[in-house]
Design a protein around this motif. Structure first.
Motif, short mmCIF file in Angstrom:
data_model
loop_
_atom_site.label_atom_id
_atom_site.label_comp_id
_atom_site.label_asym_id
_atom_site.label_seq_id
_atom_site.Cartn_x
_atom_site.Cartn_y
_atom_site.Cartn_z
N ILE A 65 6.09 23.57 32.01
CA ILE A 65 6.30 22.62 30.92
C ILE A 65 5.37 21.44 31.16
N GLU A 66 4.65 21.07 30.13
CA GLU A 66 3.66 19.99 30.27
C GLU A 66 3.69 19.10 29.04
N TYR A 67 3.58 17.79 29.27
CA TYR A 67 3.53 16.82 28.19
C TYR A 67 2.30 15.94 28.35
N ALA A 68 1.75 15.49 27.25
CA ALA A 68 0.64 14.54 27.30
C ALA A 68 1.16 13.22 27.88
N ILE A 69 0.28 12.51 28.55
CA ILE A 69 0.68 11.24 29.17
C ILE A 69 1.08 10.24 28.09
N THR A 70 2.28 9.71 28.22
CA THR A 70 2.81 8.72 27.28
C THR A 70 3.46 7.59 28.06
N ASP A 71 3.12 6.34 27.69
CA ASP A 71 3.70 5.17 28.36
C ASP A 71 3.55 5.26 29.88
N GLU A 72 2.37 5.69 30.32
CA GLU A 72 2.03 5.76 31.76
C GLU A 72 2.82 6.83 32.51
N ILE A 73 3.49 7.73 31.80
CA ILE A 73 4.27 8.78 32.46
C ILE A 73 3.63 10.14 32.19
N ASP A 74 3.28 10.83 33.25
CA ASP A 74 2.69 12.16 33.19
C ASP A 74 3.76 13.16 33.65
N LEU A 75 4.23 14.00 32.73
CA LEU A 75 5.32 14.93 33.02
C LEU A 75 4.80 16.36 33.11
N TYR A 76 5.12 17.02 34.22
CA TYR A 76 4.67 18.40 34.40
C TYR A 76 5.64 19.11 35.34
N GLY A 77 6.05 20.34 34.95
CA GLY A 77 7.01 21.05 35.79
C GLY A 77 6.81 22.54 35.78
N TRP A 78 7.39 23.20 36.79
CA TRP A 78 7.32 24.66 36.95
C TRP A 78 8.69 25.30 36.81
N ASP A 79 8.71 26.49 36.21
CA ASP A 79 9.89 27.34 36.28
C ASP A 79 10.10 27.74 37.74
N ILE A 80 11.33 27.99 38.11
CA ILE A 80 11.64 28.26 39.50
C ILE A 80 10.90 29.48 40.05
N ARG A 81 10.64 30.50 39.22
CA ARG A 81 9.91 31.68 39.70
C ARG A 81 8.48 31.31 40.09
N LYS A 82 7.83 30.51 39.29
CA LYS A 82 6.48 30.04 39.61
C LYS A 82 6.51 29.19 40.88
N ALA A 83 7.51 28.31 40.95
CA ALA A 83 7.63 27.44 42.12
C ALA A 83 7.80 28.25 43.40
N MET A 84 8.62 29.29 43.34
CA MET A 84 8.86 30.09 44.54
C MET A 84 7.63 30.90 44.96
N ARG A 85 6.85 31.35 43.98
CA ARG A 85 5.61 32.04 44.33
C ARG A 85 4.65 31.10 45.06
#
Length: 206
Positions: A65-85
């Protein structure tokens, strides 16, 4: 700002129907040398409801999950399967997230157990390769030009000092840059110059 970040993470859970297991700060704020106008690099690991993982097209589904930078906050995350790999591959990015000194969410035992088993899973060889690759890439991309972004010196230095830490101690290198500096305490001029770089980085805008 922490409250705003938490509100953004709650919005992500609602919009994507996920549960965030862990969220932290990454990059210069976690490393300890943010600029006055540094973004907040918020990184997170999430899980979908069970049925999402039982779908026939699971391998084709988006695992981040990724969002464009807004109000100095850069949001980016992984699903747990990707994280575990990436955990299994000793990805420096996963290690940085899970060991970040700045945490926003830690739900359940996921992060605790990831840290607990890290010494058994962590590959020194893979990590050395990854840090060398990052240092080499940043060097050729940024440090040999006419104008060098100040932070890129510290990025390369952090990778090189992490390599030295792994070679000397055979363990995961700390995330905070200051904890790596004792590795060069016998090189007073170099240490003095690096500390001056940190001060300049903390005082200068991006």
């Amino acid at each position: 700002m922490k409250q705003i970040i938490l509100e953004n993470l709650e919005r992500i859970e609602a919009e994507h129907n996920v549960t965030i297991l862990f969220a932290c700060e990454s990059g210069s704020r976690a490393w300890g040398f943010p600029s006055p106008d540094s973004d907040y690099d918020v990184r997170f690991i999430y899980v979908h409801p069970r049925d999402w993982y039982l779908s026939f097209d699971l391998e084709e589904r988006k695992d981040y999950i990724e969002y464009a930078i807004t109000d100095e906050i850069d949001l980016y995350g992984w699903d747990i399967r990707k994280a575990m790999r990436l955990y299994w591959k000793s990805s420096p990015m996963f290690v940085e997230w899970i060991l970040s000194p700045i945490k926003y969410i830690e739900s359940g035992n996921f992060a605790k157990q990831a840290r607990q088993f890290l010494p058994d899973i962590y590959s020194l060889e893979s990590s050395l390769y990854n840090f060398r690759s990052m240092a080499k890439t940043d060097y050729h991309k940024y440090l040999i030009g006419e104008k060098v972004p100040l932070k890129k010196y510290l990025y390369v230095l952090r990778s090189l000092l992490s390599i030295r830490w792994i070679e000397r101690f055979g363990t995961v290198a700390p995330i905070e840059f200051e904890k790596l500096l004792p590795l060069i305490e016998d090189q007073s001029k170099l240490l003095f110059d690096i500390k001056n770089l940190i001060i300049k980085k903390q005082d200068a805008i991006e």
